[in-house]
Design a protein around this motif. Sequence first.
Motif, short mmCIF file in Angstrom:
data_model
loop_
_atom_site.label_atom_id
_atom_site.label_comp_id
_atom_site.label_asym_id
_atom_site.label_seq_id
_atom_site.Cartn_x
_atom_site.Cartn_y
_atom_site.Cartn_z
N ARG A 13 0.83 -1.21 0.00
CA ARG A 13 0.00 0.00 0.00
C ARG A 13 0.87 1.26 0.00
NH1 ARG A 13 -4.87 -1.86 4.23
NH2 ARG A 13 -5.91 -3.26 2.73
N TRP A 14 2.01 1.21 0.67
CA TRP A 14 2.93 2.35 0.59
C TRP A 14 3.41 2.54 -0.84
CZ3 TRP A 14 7.87 3.06 -1.14
CH2 TRP A 14 8.47 4.28 -0.82
N LEU A 15 3.71 1.42 -1.52
CA LEU A 15 4.13 1.51 -2.92
C LEU A 15 3.02 2.10 -3.79
CD1 LEU A 15 6.23 0.90 -5.10
CD2 LEU A 15 5.27 -1.42 -5.27
N HIS A 16 1.78 1.74 -3.50
CA HIS A 16 0.65 2.29 -4.24
C HIS A 16 0.58 3.81 -4.07
CE1 HIS A 16 -3.67 3.33 -4.79
NE2 HIS A 16 -3.59 2.47 -5.79
N LEU A 17 0.77 4.28 -2.83
CA LEU A 17 0.76 5.72 -2.58
C LEU A 17 1.96 6.40 -3.24
CD1 LEU A 17 -0.29 5.61 1.17
CD2 LEU A 17 -1.66 6.51 -0.70
N PHE A 18 3.10 5.77 -3.20
CA PHE A 18 4.30 6.36 -3.79
C PHE A 18 4.15 6.52 -5.31
CE2 PHE A 18 8.42 5.73 -5.89
CZ PHE A 18 9.13 6.81 -5.38
N ILE A 19 3.59 5.52 -5.97
CA ILE A 19 3.38 5.61 -7.42
C ILE A 19 2.42 6.75 -7.74
CG2 ILE A 19 2.45 4.39 -9.43
CD1 ILE A 19 3.43 1.79 -8.18
N GLY A 20 1.39 6.90 -6.91
CA GLY A 20 0.45 7.99 -7.14
C GLY A 20 1.04 9.36 -6.93
N ALA A 21 2.10 9.46 -6.15
CA ALA A 21 2.72 10.75 -5.88
C ALA A 21 3.84 11.10 -6.85
CB ALA A 21 3.27 10.78 -4.45
N VAL A 22 4.20 10.18 -7.76
CA VAL A 22 5.32 10.44 -8.67
C VAL A 22 5.03 11.64 -9.56
CG1 VAL A 22 6.54 9.48 -10.66
CG2 VAL A 22 6.20 8.09 -8.63
N TRP A 111 -2.28 13.58 -3.32
CA TRP A 111 -1.98 14.36 -2.12
C TRP A 111 -1.53 13.49 -0.96
CZ3 TRP A 111 -6.74 18.20 -2.17
CH2 TRP A 111 -6.57 19.09 -3.23
N LEU A 112 -2.28 12.41 -0.73
CA LEU A 112 -1.92 11.54 0.39
C LEU A 112 -0.58 10.86 0.12
CD1 LEU A 112 -2.94 10.55 3.13
CD2 LEU A 112 -4.07 8.66 1.96
N GLY A 113 -0.38 10.43 -1.12
CA GLY A 113 0.89 9.78 -1.45
C GLY A 113 2.06 10.73 -1.33
N PHE A 114 1.86 11.98 -1.75
CA PHE A 114 2.94 12.97 -1.63
C PHE A 114 3.29 13.21 -0.17
CE2 PHE A 114 4.47 17.35 -1.31
CZ PHE A 114 5.52 17.33 -2.21
N GLY A 115 2.27 13.34 0.66
CA GLY A 115 2.54 13.56 2.08
C GLY A 115 3.24 12.38 2.73
N VAL A 116 2.77 11.17 2.44
CA VAL A 116 3.39 9.98 3.03
C VAL A 116 4.82 9.81 2.53
CG1 VAL A 116 3.28 7.45 3.09
CG2 VAL A 116 1.20 8.79 3.43
N THR A 117 5.06 10.09 1.25
CA THR A 117 6.41 9.96 0.71
C THR A 117 7.37 10.95 1.37
OG1 THR A 117 5.50 9.23 -1.41
CG2 THR A 117 7.78 10.02 -1.39
N ILE A 121 10.57 9.74 3.66
CA ILE A 121 11.97 10.05 3.36
C ILE A 121 12.63 10.78 4.52
CG2 ILE A 121 13.45 11.41 1.84
CD1 ILE A 121 11.51 10.82 -0.42
N ASN A 122 11.95 11.78 5.06
CA ASN A 122 12.52 12.51 6.18
C ASN A 122 12.61 11.64 7.43
OD1 ASN A 122 12.82 15.65 5.52
ND2 ASN A 122 11.02 14.87 4.44
N GLY A 161 10.44 4.76 13.86
CA GLY A 161 10.03 3.66 12.99
C GLY A 161 8.58 3.28 13.18
N VAL A 162 8.15 3.18 14.45
CA VAL A 162 6.75 2.83 14.73
C VAL A 162 5.81 3.90 14.17
CG1 VAL A 162 5.06 2.52 16.57
CG2 VAL A 162 7.29 1.41 16.72
N THR A 163 6.21 5.16 14.30
CA THR A 163 5.39 6.25 13.77
C THR A 163 5.25 6.15 12.26
OG1 THR A 163 6.12 7.68 15.58
CG2 THR A 163 5.12 8.74 13.67
N LEU A 164 6.37 5.84 11.58
CA LEU A 164 6.30 5.70 10.13
C LEU A 164 5.41 4.52 9.72
CD1 LEU A 164 10.02 6.36 9.07
CD2 LEU A 164 8.05 7.88 8.84
N ILE A 165 5.55 3.39 10.43
CA ILE A 165 4.72 2.23 10.11
C ILE A 165 3.25 2.55 10.34
CG2 ILE A 165 4.17 -0.13 10.79
CD1 ILE A 165 6.66 0.04 9.14
N ALA A 166 2.94 3.22 11.46
CA ALA A 166 1.54 3.56 11.75
C ALA A 166 0.98 4.51 10.71
CB ALA A 166 1.44 4.17 13.15
N LEU A 167 1.78 5.49 10.30
CA LEU A 167 1.33 6.43 9.29
C LEU A 167 1.09 5.72 7.96
CD1 LEU A 167 0.83 9.36 8.35
CD2 LEU A 167 3.27 9.49 7.81
N THR A 168 2.00 4.85 7.56
CA THR A 168 1.84 4.12 6.31
C THR A 168 0.63 3.21 6.36
OG1 THR A 168 4.23 4.18 5.97
CG2 THR A 168 2.98 2.57 4.70
N TRP A 169 0.47 2.51 7.48
CA TRP A 169 -0.68 1.60 7.60
C TRP A 169 -1.99 2.37 7.56
CZ3 TRP A 169 -4.61 1.19 11.20
CH2 TRP A 169 -5.40 0.04 11.13
#
Length: 397
Positions: A13-22, A111-117, A121-122, A161-169
């Motif tokens: 699902r993270w990959l799905h969001l990343f592709i949408g933000a490209v 928008w969501l993919g851009f924010g998650v990406t 990264i940060n 790491g937990v925050t990133l996983i929770a945000l992605t999920w």
Amino acid sequence: MVRPAVRTVTYTRWLHLFIGAVAAPVVGLIYPGLDGSGGGNWLLPLVPLPLVAVAACVPGMRVAETMQAQLLLFPRPRTPHRRPDLGIAGSPSASWGDRWRVFIWLTVRLWLGFGVTVVTINGVVLMLGLLTPSLWPPFGSPLPLLGPWSWWYPLLAPVTGVTLIALTWGAGALMAGLAPRLLGPSPAERFAELEERTERLQERTRLARELHDTIGHALTIAVVQAGAARAAGTPEFTDRALAAIEDTGREALSELDRVLRLLREDANPTEQRLTLAHAGRLVESARGAGADVTAETDGDVDALPGPVSHEGYRMLQESLTNALRHAGPVPVTVRIEVRDGRLELEVRNKLPAESRDFRDGGSGLRGLRERAVLLGGVAEYGPHEGEWRVRVTLPLR
């Protein structure tokens, strides 16, 4: 808490969001430009919207987004025989309402993919800086909130790491929840699909009834004839019984071949359909099985509408089959009457002493009633004046 981190669906699902933000950084290379100053970075999710609107107007875009959603948002092992209904349409957009929903879907994904990406990264850079002194702080400047690197900073890395996983999920779950609403079929498409499914079920039910009536009648005649021949023990009766079994079996094979050709969709549904004009076959077949059948016809049976005449034939076949199966070779009275814009069919026979299935009505009799209802008529069956009676009334229009 740990389960999302070890599930494949979180990362697909993270990959799905990343592709949408490209689209955001790709378009941003042209305007406002990626010069690293950060002054125009807030425009990156907004600049691609005209292109997104144009893409949403293409009917096939919904198919492409559906394929990606099925592959990345719902990556469960699915077999062709057990594929869950995800509620996502697999057809192109058929109306402007569908295109509008696709546009909303693409915008949310962008928008969501851009924010998650950006956060991912940060967040990864921050985790590496917390774990490695040589990378802390990034770009050689102290972190304003924490200052120079200290020994206890690695303890903060798991929190990041937990925050990133929770945000992605959470973002992936949001997209999975929006998929049926924004990529799902419209009410008109759902209604059309329901109509098509209903027609298929009705056709399957009709073919099942055809097989039940044909094969059931043939087997009943064969069983009764074989039993009567064995009881009689005379060559003459045995020859007549075998001839009757042969004729009934040949007719059943012909009907079976017709139904199978209908299933293969290479035959006209109305060709060679038996009607009440062929009722004499059923009467002679029942007589050959030992039943004393008295038939009476009043009216022009040949002028009956095709569906009414065919269903009437099947109802007569089912009634005679039940009489032979449950009551044996007993006297049977058949009356066919066409009058006042309706067809009346009545079959009466001696009521068997003990036969629960016959009294309660098996699947064949229930199918007989369903046939009558579909044609706007009525079918009644049950004990009547010491006999078992089946009475059917069908309108001719």
